[in-house]
Design an enzyme around this catalytic site. Structure first.
Site, PDB file in Angstrom:
ATOM      1  N   SER A 145      -7.218  19.232 -21.701  1.00 15.85           N
ATOM      2  CA  SER A 145      -6.545  20.199 -20.835  1.00 15.85           C
ATOM      3  C   SER A 145      -6.901  21.589 -21.331  1.00 15.85           C
ATOM      4  CB  SER A 145      -5.026  20.001 -20.911  1.00 15.85           C
ATOM      5  OG  SER A 145      -4.325  21.100 -20.351  1.00 15.85           O
ATOM      6  N   TYR A 158       3.039  19.266 -25.453  1.00 12.69           N
ATOM      7  CA  TYR A 158       1.814  18.914 -24.744  1.00 12.69           C
ATOM      8  C   TYR A 158       0.608  19.580 -25.405  1.00 12.69           C
ATOM      9  CZ  TYR A 158      -1.292  18.068 -20.731  1.00 12.69           C
ATOM     10  OH  TYR A 158      -2.318  17.647 -19.921  1.00 12.69           O
ATOM     11  N   LYS A 162      -2.758  17.790 -27.023  1.00  9.59           N
ATOM     12  CA  LYS A 162      -4.114  18.052 -26.543  1.00  9.59           C
ATOM     13  C   LYS A 162      -4.970  18.750 -27.593  1.00  9.59           C
ATOM     14  CE  LYS A 162      -3.733  16.072 -22.546  1.00  9.59           C
ATOM     15  NZ  LYS A 162      -4.486  14.821 -22.266  1.00  9.59           N
TER      16      LYS A 162
END
Length: 253
Positions: A145, A158, A162
Site C-alpha cells: 500500500s 495498518y 505494510k
C-alpha cells in the site's frame, strides 16, 4: 540489430493469488489469466471463488480454486506443498481496521498482523520451498500500500503491517535472488471496491483522500492489473526488492 522488446506474456506459468474472490485479488487473477497463466484462486469463501473462476473461464482463462485460510500456517503448507509449484505468487489477502492508536485493541493488532504479515510470510515460505525444490524461477508480488512508505492518521496499525511487508520484501529479494526468484511490492492508493464503499460514503473522508492524490481521484481495480502482469512477467526481469507505486502521486508530496 535492434534489441527485442520484453514479453509481457506468462503463458504456461502457474500462478497463485490470495484473497482472490473479489476486489484487487480478483482483478489480479483476471489479469494473470488474460496474460496466459494458469491461475489458482485462494480465499476462505468458496462461493466467491466459484463465481470468480466461472468468470475467468467464461473469458477463456484457465482457473482453479483453493478454499484456504492463509492465517493457518499448517493448512497453508499442507495445501501448497501438493498444489504447487507456483512460478507467480500474488499475496493480496489483507485487512485494515482504521482507528486512533488509543482505541486500537489487542484483537485488532492480532487480526491485522495475522493476515497482512504472518499469512503473507506463510504463503511465501511455502511457494519459495516449492520453487527451490523444483529449481524454477519465480516472481512474488506482495500487495502492499502507499501506507507502506508513508504514514497517516488512524492507520498506525495498518501502516505498521505494510511497512513490515516492505521490509520482508527487501530481505527476500536478497535471499531468493540467487535462485532467480524476484520479490516486489505494488503500493496502491485508495481503490474503489465493494470493501471501501462504506468509507467513501462519507463525503468528508472522500474529499480528504482525493485532496491528497495528485490525479484528483480514487483508483480503480483495473489500474492495478497492468502492474501485476508487469511484475509477474519477464518484462520486469531486472526488478526485485522494489516498491511499485500506484498511488496517483500521494507519496510525491
Amino acid at each position: 540489430m535492434l534489441p527485442r522488446a520484453p514479453d509481457f506474456r506468462i503463458d504456461g506459468r502457474r500462478a497463485l493469488v490470495t484473497g482472490a474472490g473479489r476486489g484487487i485479488g480478483l482483478a489480479a487473477a483476471a489479469a494473470l489469466a488474460q496474460a496466459g497463466a494458469e491461475v489458482t484462486l485462494a480465499a476462505r469463501s468458496e462461493p466467491e471463488l466459484r463465481e470468480a473462476c466461472a468468470q475467468i473461464r467464461a473469458e477463456g482463462g484457465r482457473c482453479s480454486r483453493l478454499v484456504l485460510d492463509v492465517t493457518d500456517a499448517k493448512a497453508v503448507e499442507a495445501a501448497l506443498s501438493t498444489a504447487g509449484p507456483f512460478q507467480v505468487l500474488v499475496n493480496n489477502a489483507g485487512l485494515n481496521r482504521p482507528k486512533l492508536l488509543v482505541d486500537v485493541e489487542d484483537a485488532d493488532i492480532d487480526a491485522v498482523f495475522d493476515l497482512n504479515v504472518k499469512a503473507a510470510f506463510y504463503v511465501t515460505r511455502s511457494v519459495a520451498r516449492g520453487l527451490l525444490a523444483a529449481g524454477l524461477p519465480g516472481s512474488i508480488v506482495n500487495v502492499s500500500s502507499q501506507m507502506g512508505v508513508v504514514g497517516s492518521p488512524r492507520r498506525s496499525l495498518y501502516c505498521a503491517s505494510k511497512h513490515a511487508m516492505e521490509g520482508m520484501t527487501k530481505a527476500l529479494a536478497w535471499e531468493l535472488g540467487h535462485a532467480n526468484i524476484r520479490v516486489n511490492t505494488v503500493c496502491p492508493t485508495f481503490i474503489e471496491t465493494a470493501m471501501t464503499a462504506g468509507m467513501f460514503a462519507d463525503p468528508a473522508f472522500r474529499a480528504w483522500v482525493v485532496e491528497r492524490i495528485a490525479l484528483g481521484r480514487l483508483g480503480r481495480v483495473e489500474e492495478i492489473m497492468g502492474a501485476i502482469v508487469f511484475l509477474a512477467s519477464d518484462a520486469s526481469s531486472l526488478m526485485t526488492g522494489s516498491a511499485l507505486m500506484l498511488d496517483g502521486g500521494w507519496s510525491a508530496a
